[in-house]
Write an enzyme that holds these catalytic residues in place. Structure first.
Site, short mmCIF file in Angstrom:
data_model
loop_
_atom_site.label_atom_id
_atom_site.label_comp_id
_atom_site.label_asym_id
_atom_site.label_seq_id
_atom_site.Cartn_x
_atom_site.Cartn_y
_atom_site.Cartn_z
N ARG A 142 15.88 -7.45 -41.54
CA ARG A 142 15.86 -5.99 -41.61
C ARG A 142 15.67 -5.46 -43.03
O ARG A 142 15.15 -4.37 -43.22
CB ARG A 142 17.15 -5.42 -41.03
N ASP A 155 26.51 12.35 -39.39
CA ASP A 155 26.10 10.94 -39.42
C ASP A 155 25.78 10.54 -40.85
O ASP A 155 25.43 11.39 -41.67
CB ASP A 155 24.88 10.71 -38.53
C1 SAM Z 1 25.51 3.51 -31.97
S1 SAM Z 1 25.43 5.08 -32.74
C2 SAM Z 1 26.54 6.02 -31.70
C3 SAM Z 1 26.03 7.39 -31.36
C4 SAM Z 1 26.90 8.20 -30.41
N1 SAM Z 1 28.21 8.45 -30.97
C5 SAM Z 1 27.03 7.54 -29.06
O1 SAM Z 1 28.09 6.97 -28.75
O2 SAM Z 1 26.06 7.55 -28.30
C6 SAM Z 1 26.40 4.81 -34.23
C7 SAM Z 1 26.12 5.83 -35.33
O3 SAM Z 1 27.17 5.74 -36.32
C8 SAM Z 1 26.60 5.98 -37.58
N2 SAM Z 1 27.47 5.44 -38.65
C9 SAM Z 1 27.68 4.15 -38.98
N3 SAM Z 1 28.50 4.05 -40.05
C10 SAM Z 1 28.82 5.31 -40.41
C11 SAM Z 1 29.62 5.88 -41.44
N4 SAM Z 1 30.26 5.11 -42.33
N5 SAM Z 1 29.72 7.22 -41.51
C12 SAM Z 1 29.06 8.01 -40.61
N6 SAM Z 1 28.29 7.54 -39.61
C13 SAM Z 1 28.16 6.20 -39.51
C14 SAM Z 1 25.23 5.30 -37.51
O4 SAM Z 1 24.32 5.84 -38.47
C15 SAM Z 1 24.82 5.58 -36.06
O5 SAM Z 1 23.97 6.69 -35.96
#
Ligand code: SAM
Length: 280
Positions: free
Chosen positions: A32, A141
């Site tokens: 990646r 996010d």
């Molecule tokens: C798998 S998605 C989940 C989206 C939604 N909450 C759902 O359950 O469908 C996880 C999201 O968490 C965000 N994320 C990961 N680490 C983070 C952080 N430290 N602070 C804010 N967002 C974060 C990622 O960018 C990603 O968009």
């Protein structure tokens, strides 16, 4: 990527955003991040790590690295059992509790491309419990790219795969070519902002909320990072406010100050009405 390069990059990413990359993910990380090395013209991962630490463009590059390493999978009406319990059991309680102020605030933390935040808005609208209220749903996010999509509010079949047909016709406008846009009255309740949940300072700006949705985000964090984020949620929730996690997540062994509430249809977490923070 050598074992040492992997360790340095993993620790750097972890310190920034709490995402823990397991040892067996070394090849995934390599695959990646390789396009980033190519884009920057760097010869190896040691040079990339140096770039992330010292280059004047390091902050923007760290965003790109996190972008490449995070999973943004999401869709409308994800985890319907929880959403049903939220609609039928939590929303009527919130309507009673906030009847005096007629104001409701919900935080979708780790909202990805916005489907979760808009789903919540549609469920509120559908319930008809908050007509004429001041409703604010914040989606946040760490990835700026997903937030651009969220603000645009245009989606295709993958995002809509679990959307009930009646919700599709009620809350979306067809744009043709199997694309839709979320209706304006739903969008009016939702706003989006960039926020790293591990950055306590930027979390200070988030207003107090009645409910926090943080589903499928902390699964990528280790225990200390989860504990830090849970403290933020505890600070940001009103007493008696709800924390909605993904169905594969729980607060076992995290020592978190939330109580487990047994609804008829699901289990959810709640900040106790009376909570003390022990000052050290
Ligand atoms: C798998 S998605 C989940 C989206 C939604 N909450 C759902 O359950 O469908 C996880 C999201 O968490 C965000 N994320 C990961 N680490 C983070 C952080 N430290 N602070 C804010 N967002 C974060 C990622 O960018 C990603 O968009």
């Amino acid at each position: 990527m050598s074992a040492e390069e992997f360790r340095l990059l993993r620790d750097h990413v972890y310190a920034h955003c709490g995402i823990l990359i397991r040892e067996d993910m070394k090849f995934v990380m390599e695959r990646r991040l390789w396009p980033r090395l190519e884009a920057l013209g760097l010869p190896n991962f040691a040079a990339y790590h140096r770039f992330l630490r010292y280059d004047t463009r390091r902050n923007a590059e760290l965003d790109s690295a996190v972008e490449a390493l995070t999973t943004h999978e999401t869709y409308f009406f994800r985890e319907p059992v929880q959403l049903k319990a939220f609609t039928e059991e939590v929303l009527p309680l919130l309507q009673q509790r906030n009847a005096g102020t007629r104001r409701l605030r919900i935080w979708s933390a780790g909202c990805s491309t916005g489907e979760e935040a808009y789903t919540i808005a549609m469920l509120l609208k559908e319930s008809r419990l908050f007509e004429g209220w001041e409703v604010e749903i914040y989606g946040t996010d760490i990835s700026r790219r997903v937030l651009t999509t969220a603000r645009k509010a245009e989606y295709g079949p993958s995002s809509l795969r679990a959307t009930p047909p009646e919700m599709l016709s009620r809350y979306f406008i067809s744009l043709g070519a199997s694309k839709v846009r979320v209706r304006d009255d739903i969008r009016a309740w939702v706003s989006f902002g960039h926020l790293n949940l591990l950055d306590a300072e930027s979390c200070l700006l988030v207003p107090r909320a009645d409910v926090v949705f943080c589903r499928n985000v902390m699964i990528y964090f280790d225990v200390p990072a989860r504990q830090r984020v849970l403290q933020v949620f505890s600070d940001k929730l009103v007493p008696g406010g709800y924390l909605m996690l993904g169905h594969s997540e729980n607060l076992l062994n995290l020592g978190a100050a939330f109580e487990l509430v047994h609804l008829r249809g699901d289990l959810v977490y709640r900040k106790p009405e009376l909570s003390w923070k022990v000052e050290r």
